[in-house]
Design a protein around this motif. Structure first.
Motif, mmCIF file in Angstrom:
data_model
loop_
_atom_site.group_PDB
_atom_site.id
_atom_site.type_symbol
_atom_site.label_atom_id
_atom_site.label_comp_id
_atom_site.label_asym_id
_atom_site.label_seq_id
_atom_site.Cartn_x
_atom_site.Cartn_y
_atom_site.Cartn_z
ATOM 1 N N UNK A 1 0.830 -1.216 0.000
ATOM 2 C CA UNK A 1 0.000 0.000 0.000
ATOM 3 C C UNK A 1 0.858 1.257 0.000
ATOM 4 N N UNK A 2 1.856 1.280 0.873
ATOM 5 C CA UNK A 2 2.695 2.470 0.992
ATOM 6 C C UNK A 2 3.488 2.730 -0.280
ATOM 7 N N UNK A 3 3.923 1.666 -0.937
ATOM 8 C CA UNK A 3 4.672 1.838 -2.182
ATOM 9 C C UNK A 3 3.780 2.468 -3.245
ATOM 10 N N UNK A 4 2.555 1.988 -3.371
ATOM 11 C CA UNK A 4 1.638 2.552 -4.369
ATOM 12 C C UNK A 4 1.277 3.985 -4.001
ATOM 13 N N UNK A 5 1.016 4.241 -2.729
ATOM 14 C CA UNK A 5 0.591 5.570 -2.304
ATOM 15 C C UNK A 5 1.702 6.609 -2.412
ATOM 16 N N UNK A 6 2.947 6.193 -2.387
ATOM 17 C CA UNK A 6 4.060 7.132 -2.486
ATOM 18 C C UNK A 6 4.271 7.612 -3.917
ATOM 19 N N UNK A 7 3.729 6.901 -4.890
ATOM 20 C CA UNK A 7 3.927 7.263 -6.295
ATOM 21 C C UNK A 7 2.854 8.221 -6.786
ATOM 22 N N UNK B 1 -7.148 4.179 3.837
ATOM 23 C CA UNK B 1 -6.690 5.528 3.553
ATOM 24 C C UNK B 1 -5.158 5.578 3.490
ATOM 25 N N UNK B 2 -4.593 6.281 2.504
ATOM 26 C CA UNK B 2 -3.133 6.388 2.424
ATOM 27 C C UNK B 2 -2.558 7.067 3.672
ATOM 28 N N UNK B 3 -1.471 6.505 4.196
ATOM 29 C CA UNK B 3 -0.849 7.071 5.398
ATOM 30 C C UNK B 3 0.508 7.701 5.103
ATOM 31 N N UNK B 4 1.036 7.506 3.879
ATOM 32 C CA UNK B 4 2.308 8.125 3.498
ATOM 33 C C UNK B 4 2.036 9.247 2.507
ATOM 34 N N UNK B 5 2.933 10.212 2.503
ATOM 35 C CA UNK B 5 2.823 11.314 1.533
ATOM 36 C C UNK B 5 3.491 10.868 0.237
ATOM 37 N N UNK B 6 3.221 11.602 -0.800
ATOM 38 C CA UNK B 6 3.843 11.301 -2.099
ATOM 39 C C UNK B 6 5.347 11.455 -1.965
ATOM 40 N N UNK B 7 6.078 10.490 -2.475
ATOM 41 C CA UNK B 7 7.526 10.527 -2.415
ATOM 42 C C UNK B 7 8.124 9.820 -1.199
ATOM 43 N N UNK B 8 7.311 9.435 -0.221
ATOM 44 C CA UNK B 8 7.798 8.722 0.971
ATOM 45 C C UNK B 8 7.716 7.222 0.751
ATOM 46 N N UNK B 9 8.633 6.706 -0.012
ATOM 47 C CA UNK B 9 8.610 5.273 -0.329
ATOM 48 C C UNK B 9 9.017 4.472 0.891
ATOM 49 N N UNK B 10 8.417 3.290 1.103
ATOM 50 C CA UNK B 10 8.797 2.461 2.264
ATOM 51 C C UNK B 10 10.214 1.921 2.100
ATOM 52 N N UNK B 11 10.876 1.763 3.214
ATOM 53 C CA UNK B 11 12.256 1.281 3.188
ATOM 54 C C UNK B 11 12.295 -0.170 3.609
#
Length: 191
Positions: free
Chosen positions: A87-93, A181-191
């Motif tokens: 989810x976080x990977x998709x939401x960061x893009x 709901x997305x919890x990361x902002x755009x550009x904040x890719x998971x590590x």
């Protein structure tokens, strides 16, 4: 042989063959069956109503958790660190896939206004197909990159079942309407 202070144990009755008796009569079959008997159908209306109420409360709890990002109460298909990573990977893009649905509505309205036999109508249709093909290529590349990063982080054995459809469906949805709901902002890719 026994002391006066120790209680004597009762010995079971022994019949003529030397086997011990159980000390009580065998219950009748009809009494045993009656004790086990339950109604085949209980109060179905009340049971169905209670079950619907329980399911409604559970769905509301899960829906609230999806809006707030509370992973403990989300449905099972959204729980776990693996799903969170996806989810976080998709939401960061920021990708053209999330704008495909609004663009397709615009193209439908524009195609009603422009006759299809004209060069403008033809160009509009070609432009729409080019955008769809571009989104398909971008989605394919995203899935490949994501799989490599997922395997590097979690290993190949922990890939969740149905993850590709999960990622593509989230990718093609407008960010505002994604659930959970997305919890990361755009550009904040998971590590």
């Amino acid at each position: 042989m026994s002391d006066n202070n120790t209680p004597e144990t009762e010995t079971p009755d022994v019949d003529a063959t030397g086997t011990a008796k159980k000390g009580r009569p065998t219950p009748k079959r009809k009494d045993q069956e009656a004790a086990r008997r339950r109604p085949v159908i209980a109060d179905t209306k009340a049971d169905k109503k209670a079950q619907r109420d329980r399911q409604r409360v559970q769905r509301e709890k899960e829906f609230q958790a999806m809006r707030e990002g509370d992973e403990r109460n989300m449905p099972l298909e959204h729980r776990g660190p693996e799903r969170r990573f996806l989810r976080d990977y998709v939401d960061a893009r920021t990708a053209p896939g999330e704008f495909l649905l609004p663009m397709s509505i615009v193209f439908v309205i524009a195609s009603l206004a422009v006759p299809a036999s004209s060069w403008a109508g033809f160009a509009l249709i070609i432009l729409f197909y080019v955008i769809v093909i571009g989104v398909a290529i971008d989605t394919w590349l995203m899935v490949r990159r994501m799989k490599k990063q997922f395997i590097a982080k979690f290993g190949a054995k922990r890939i969740p079942r149905g993850w590709t459809f999960y990622v593509i469906a989230r990718h093609l949805n407008v960010r505002r309407f994604r659930a959970p709901k997305p919890v990361v902002k755009r550009g904040e890719f998971p590590v």
